[in-house]
Write a protein that holds these residues in place. Structure first.
Motif, PDB file in Angstrom:
ATOM      1  N   THR A   1       0.856  -1.195   0.000  1.00  0.00           N
ATOM      2  CA  THR A   1       0.000   0.000   0.000  1.00  0.00           C
ATOM      3  C   THR A   1       0.885   1.234   0.000  1.00  0.00           C
ATOM      4  O   THR A   1       1.901   1.290   0.682  1.00  0.00           O
ATOM      5  N   CYS A   2       0.468   2.221  -0.783  1.00  0.00           N
ATOM      6  CA  CYS A   2       1.271   3.437  -0.929  1.00  0.00           C
ATOM      7  C   CYS A   2       0.390   4.673  -0.824  1.00  0.00           C
ATOM      8  O   CYS A   2       0.301   5.279   0.236  1.00  0.00           O
ATOM      9  N   LEU A   3      -0.293   5.018  -1.889  1.00  0.00           N
ATOM     10  CA  LEU A   3      -1.082   6.241  -1.929  1.00  0.00           C
ATOM     11  C   LEU A   3      -2.500   5.997  -1.433  1.00  0.00           C
ATOM     12  O   LEU A   3      -3.038   4.892  -1.539  1.00  0.00           O
ATOM     13  N   THR A   4      -3.125   7.049  -0.906  1.00  0.00           N
ATOM     14  CA  THR A   4      -4.514   6.972  -0.478  1.00  0.00           C
ATOM     15  C   THR A   4      -5.429   7.165  -1.684  1.00  0.00           C
ATOM     16  O   THR A   4      -5.009   7.629  -2.754  1.00  0.00           O
ATOM     17  N   ASP A   5      -6.708   6.833  -1.491  1.00  0.00           N
ATOM     18  CA  ASP A   5      -7.680   7.042  -2.563  1.00  0.00           C
ATOM     19  C   ASP A   5      -7.739   8.514  -2.961  1.00  0.00           C
ATOM     20  O   ASP A   5      -7.826   8.847  -4.152  1.00  0.00           O
ATOM     21  N   ARG A   6      -7.709   9.387  -1.989  1.00  0.00           N
ATOM     22  CA  ARG A   6      -7.772  10.813  -2.286  1.00  0.00           C
ATOM     23  C   ARG A   6      -6.560  11.267  -3.083  1.00  0.00           C
ATOM     24  O   ARG A   6      -6.671  12.066  -4.032  1.00  0.00           O
ATOM     25  N   GLN A   7      -5.391  10.782  -2.726  1.00  0.00           N
ATOM     26  CA  GLN A   7      -4.188  11.154  -3.466  1.00  0.00           C
ATOM     27  C   GLN A   7      -4.270  10.702  -4.922  1.00  0.00           C
ATOM     28  O   GLN A   7      -3.866  11.424  -5.827  1.00  0.00           O
ATOM     29  N   ARG A   8      -4.824   9.521  -5.162  1.00  0.00           N
ATOM     30  CA  ARG A   8      -4.957   9.037  -6.536  1.00  0.00           C
ATOM     31  C   ARG A   8      -5.928   9.911  -7.322  1.00  0.00           C
ATOM     32  O   ARG A   8      -5.660  10.274  -8.479  1.00  0.00           O
ATOM     33  N   ASP A   9      -7.059  10.212  -6.719  1.00  0.00           N
ATOM     34  CA  ASP A   9      -8.027  11.066  -7.401  1.00  0.00           C
ATOM     35  C   ASP A   9      -7.438  12.433  -7.719  1.00  0.00           C
ATOM     36  O   ASP A   9      -7.629  12.978  -8.816  1.00  0.00           O
ATOM     37  N   ASP A  10      -6.732  12.987  -6.752  1.00  0.00           N
ATOM     38  CA  ASP A  10      -6.142  14.313  -6.971  1.00  0.00           C
ATOM     39  C   ASP A  10      -5.138  14.275  -8.117  1.00  0.00           C
ATOM     40  O   ASP A  10      -5.077  15.222  -8.935  1.00  0.00           O
ATOM     41  N   ARG A  11      -4.350  13.222  -8.224  1.00  0.00           N
ATOM     42  CA  ARG A  11      -3.389  13.114  -9.322  1.00  0.00           C
ATOM     43  C   ARG A  11      -4.104  13.022 -10.671  1.00  0.00           C
ATOM     44  O   ARG A  11      -3.709  13.651 -11.650  1.00  0.00           O
ATOM     45  N   ASP A  12      -5.151  12.221 -10.702  1.00  0.00           N
ATOM     46  CA  ASP A  12      -5.834  11.998 -11.971  1.00  0.00           C
ATOM     47  C   ASP A  12      -6.532  13.241 -12.492  1.00  0.00           C
ATOM     48  O   ASP A  12      -6.780  13.357 -13.699  1.00  0.00           O
ATOM     49  N   GLN A  13      -6.869  14.144 -11.607  1.00  0.00           N
ATOM     50  CA  GLN A  13      -7.602  15.325 -12.025  1.00  0.00           C
ATOM     51  C   GLN A  13      -6.703  16.420 -12.601  1.00  0.00           C
ATOM     52  O   GLN A  13      -7.182  17.465 -13.027  1.00  0.00           O
ATOM     53  N   VAL A  14      -5.410  16.177 -12.607  1.00  0.00           N
ATOM     54  CA  VAL A  14      -4.462  17.156 -13.145  1.00  0.00           C
ATOM     55  C   VAL A  14      -3.609  16.478 -14.207  1.00  0.00           C
ATOM     56  O   VAL A  14      -2.833  15.568 -13.915  1.00  0.00           O
ATOM     57  N   ASP A  15      -3.769  16.905 -15.456  1.00  0.00           N
ATOM     58  CA  ASP A  15      -2.936  16.360 -16.532  1.00  0.00           C
ATOM     59  C   ASP A  15      -1.480  16.751 -16.327  1.00  0.00           C
ATOM     60  O   ASP A  15      -1.166  17.808 -15.771  1.00  0.00           O
ATOM     61  N   LEU A  16      -0.597  15.880 -16.811  1.00  0.00           N
ATOM     62  CA  LEU A  16       0.809  16.252 -16.841  1.00  0.00           C
ATOM     63  C   LEU A  16       1.000  17.423 -17.798  1.00  0.00           C
ATOM     64  O   LEU A  16       0.317  17.517 -18.815  1.00  0.00           O
ATOM     65  N   PRO A  17       1.932  18.320 -17.498  1.00  0.00           N
ATOM     66  CA  PRO A  17       2.156  19.480 -18.373  1.00  0.00           C
ATOM     67  C   PRO A  17       2.589  19.062 -19.769  1.00  0.00           C
ATOM     68  O   PRO A  17       3.236  18.033 -19.970  1.00  0.00           O
ATOM     69  N   VAL A  18       2.262  19.900 -20.745  1.00  0.00           N
ATOM     70  CA  VAL A  18       2.682  19.657 -22.122  1.00  0.00           C
ATOM     71  C   VAL A  18       4.162  19.967 -22.297  1.00  0.00           C
ATOM     72  O   VAL A  18       4.881  19.257 -23.008  1.00  0.00           O
ATOM     73  N   ASP A  19       4.637  21.014 -21.643  1.00  0.00           N
ATOM     74  CA  ASP A  19       6.041  21.403 -21.745  1.00  0.00           C
ATOM     75  C   ASP A  19       6.936  20.292 -21.181  1.00  0.00           C
ATOM     76  O   ASP A  19       6.746  19.854 -20.035  1.00  0.00           O
ATOM     77  N   PRO A  20       7.910  19.784 -21.943  1.00  0.00           N
ATOM     78  CA  PRO A  20       8.721  18.645 -21.497  1.00  0.00           C
ATOM     79  C   PRO A  20       9.438  18.876 -20.169  1.00  0.00           C
ATOM     80  O   PRO A  20       9.472  17.984 -19.310  1.00  0.00           O
ATOM     81  N   ALA A  21      10.033  20.070 -19.975  1.00  0.00           N
ATOM     82  CA  ALA A  21      10.776  20.328 -18.745  1.00  0.00           C
ATOM     83  C   ALA A  21       9.832  20.344 -17.543  1.00  0.00           C
ATOM     84  O   ALA A  21      10.144  19.777 -16.479  1.00  0.00           O
TER      85      ALA A  21
END
Length: 538
Positions: free
Chosen positions: A169-189
């Motif tokens: 076990t690592c991340l909580t359910d809330r942490q997973r949801d929060d990650r999914d709601q934010v796309d990774l940036p388009v800018d490579p750096a």
């Protein structure tokens, strides 16, 4: 077989439970010390046990499973458990020091319907890594209707570190949801910076909550667990059906215990000799090819219900451009979450695991709802199933187990600048739609390089000299484990026959292909191999 970061998408390959069905160890960070490959001991091939001949393992090999009637779990999806038996297998945490600690491995058994003609046990693994064999049997009993259920006790298990078997076990359910709601940036750096931050957070959380387990959840340890299970089931040889990642587990079992192999089917095969980058590249190209075939079929065969226009040459690009555009214009859904670009791609890829009959109609409907109806509910539901999220927002152990097992199966160094350039050039040439925005910067780091320990496992050809004949199965339209991987696995094994399914989707088992079903039945029940070169039409 593993989760690969490429650009703004994750490809979780080799988990088939959801497609077949369409549907607690805590220690602090100090318990896991960074180590070089030679210092991990039993986490990999350095500590090779003698199996049942090792007197230190006598307690484990001598155990009897206490089977009992399965009881419904209030937290699990409904399943018909009539006649099913549940139990637990005890295995050493560390095969190099078996007296130190033990783990429980969750089991389910569907007894043979015709016990007077019973062949033995058939142990199954659905993929992942981290997929639940208990769930595969409990929720998918119809998959085994006919000869397999009649002649075998079908046994599912949750591999160590997953499901109900001391899960990581690592991340909580809330942490997973929060990650999914934010796309990774388009800018490579900027994307690289976010990925590094996420890696650090994940690694810290895994080490804090499950540090004791992390060095010991690799596939080689699970292969050793399989031999303990074989003995506890009373079988002199292991009969096994492994799908996707489960083919890697089966191959390592044959490598470790060739004299104990019975009838092994390795379906949707992984190439154990391919490194992480090669595997990732092949998977991405595989999904691009599947997307193009889906889009072509959508326009040509289902024009009235296809949202991708009327031109087969541009249909796939229209789908890809739309999914990319969700980065700036995410869609609303009924539960208040948004369908982001990354979630849209995940939902699309999940449905590309299936074929024209079981999944492509659902993908057409999901894209129509999004592109025409401006709602993201169906694609989000597909992404949720892919990620192991239920309607209440609770995640299974799949993602955490997947990462931990993948890293225990071998870290990968960052590719050289020259190789990174070659990979990106190949992706741009062969998978331009699903790799929009991918750059060389996405390959500046290796897999699991920040993980708390270093695994000694390395990609290698598995020969399994001395094994019984093994049946390897590949599908020509498989996006997650492309057909070439099955060819390579079969070629590397000392005693193997390759069976080919011509058709779309990941894995051949459970798709209602009468040619495949007949071949499986003949091999498992009587040991009769299909003729070399046999191909089953879709």
């Amino acid at each position: 077989m593993t989760t690969h970061r490429t650009g703004r998408r994750l490809v979780l390959a080799a988990l088939v439970v959801g497609n077949l069905l369409l549907a607690t160890a805590c220690n602090d960070l100090a318990t896991v010390q960074p180590a070089d490959a030679g210092a991990v001991g039993s986490a990999g091939a350095a500590a090779k046990p003698a199996g049942a001949d090792d007197p230190r393992l006598g307690t484990f090999y001598g155990q009897h499973i206490g089977w009992h009637a399965c009881r419904p779990d209030a937290g699990s999806p409904p399943a018909d458990l009539t006649g099913m038996q549940c139990g637990e297998l005890r295995v050493p945490l560390d095969y190099a020091d078996p007296a130190a600690d033990a783990l429980g491995v969750a089991l389910v058994r569907l007894p043979a319907a015709d016990p007077t003609r019973r062949v033995g046990s058939l142990v199954v693994n659905p993929g992942g890594p981290g997929g639940s064999g208990v769930e595969m049997v409990a929720m998918g009993r119809k998959l085994f209707d006919g000869a397999l259920h009649n002649r075998f006790d079908v046994v599912g298990f949750d591999p160590r570190g997953s499901g109900a078997s001391s899960p990581v076990t690592c991340l909580t359910d809330r942490q997973r949801d929060d990650r999914d709601q934010v796309d990774l940036p388009v800018d490579p750096a900027k994307r690289r910076a976010v990925l590094e931050q996420r890696d650090t957070e994940l690694t810290t959380a895994c080490a804090a909550k499950s540090g004791r387990l992390l060095p010991f959840v690799g596939t080689r340890s699970t292969a050793r667990d399989l031999d303990v299970l074989r003995q506890a089931l009373g079988d002199p040889r292991l009969n096994y059906l492994g799908i996707s990642y489960g083919t890697y587990l089966g191959a390592l079992y044959a490598e470790e215990f060739p004299a104990r192999t019975g009838r092994l089917i390795l379906d949707g095969a992984v190439d154990p000799a391919a490194d992480a980058l090669e595997e990732s590249t092949d998977q991405i190209i595989g999904f691009e090819s599947s997307l193009r075939r889906f889009a072509d079929d959508c326009v040509r065969t289902h024009a009235a219900e296809c949202p991708l226009g009327g031109d087969p040459d541009t249909a796939a690009k229209k789908a890809a451009d739309y999914l990319e555009g969700l980065h700036d214009r995410p869609l609303d859904t009924a539960d208040g979450r948004r369908l982001t670009s990354d979630l849209g791609w995940a939902g699309t890829q999940a449905l590309l695991y299936g074929d024209e009959t079981d999944a492509w109609p659902a993908l057409r409907a999901a894209l129509t709802m999004a592109m025409v109806g401006k709602r993201g509910d169906l694609l989000l539901a597909s992404a949720d199933r892919f990620h192991g999220r239920d309607e209440k927002g609770h995640y299974t152990t799949l993602s955490d187990s997947h990462n931990a097992i993948s890293c225990a199966d071998g870290a990968a160094a960052a590719p050289s600048p020259e190789r990174a350039q070659q990979v990106v050039a190949k992706l741009k040439a062969e998978a331009p739609l699903v790799t929009q925005g991918v750059s060389v910067e996405d390959y500046q780091h290796g897999r699991c390089e920040n993980w708390p320990f270093r695994s000694p496992e390395k990609p290698h050809v598995v020969r399994a000299e001395g094994s019984t004949p093994i049946l390897v199965v590949g599908s020509t339209g498989d996006p997650a484990t492309p057909y070439a991987a099955a060819e390579n696995l079969a070629k590397g094994l000392a005693h193997a026959t390759l069976l080919t399914r011509e058709g779309e989707g990941h894995g051949a088992f459970g798709r209602g292909n009468t040619c495949i079903d007949a071949a499986y039945e003949a091999y498992l029940v009587s040991g009769a191999m299909p003729a070399p070169g046999t191909r089953c039409a879709g």
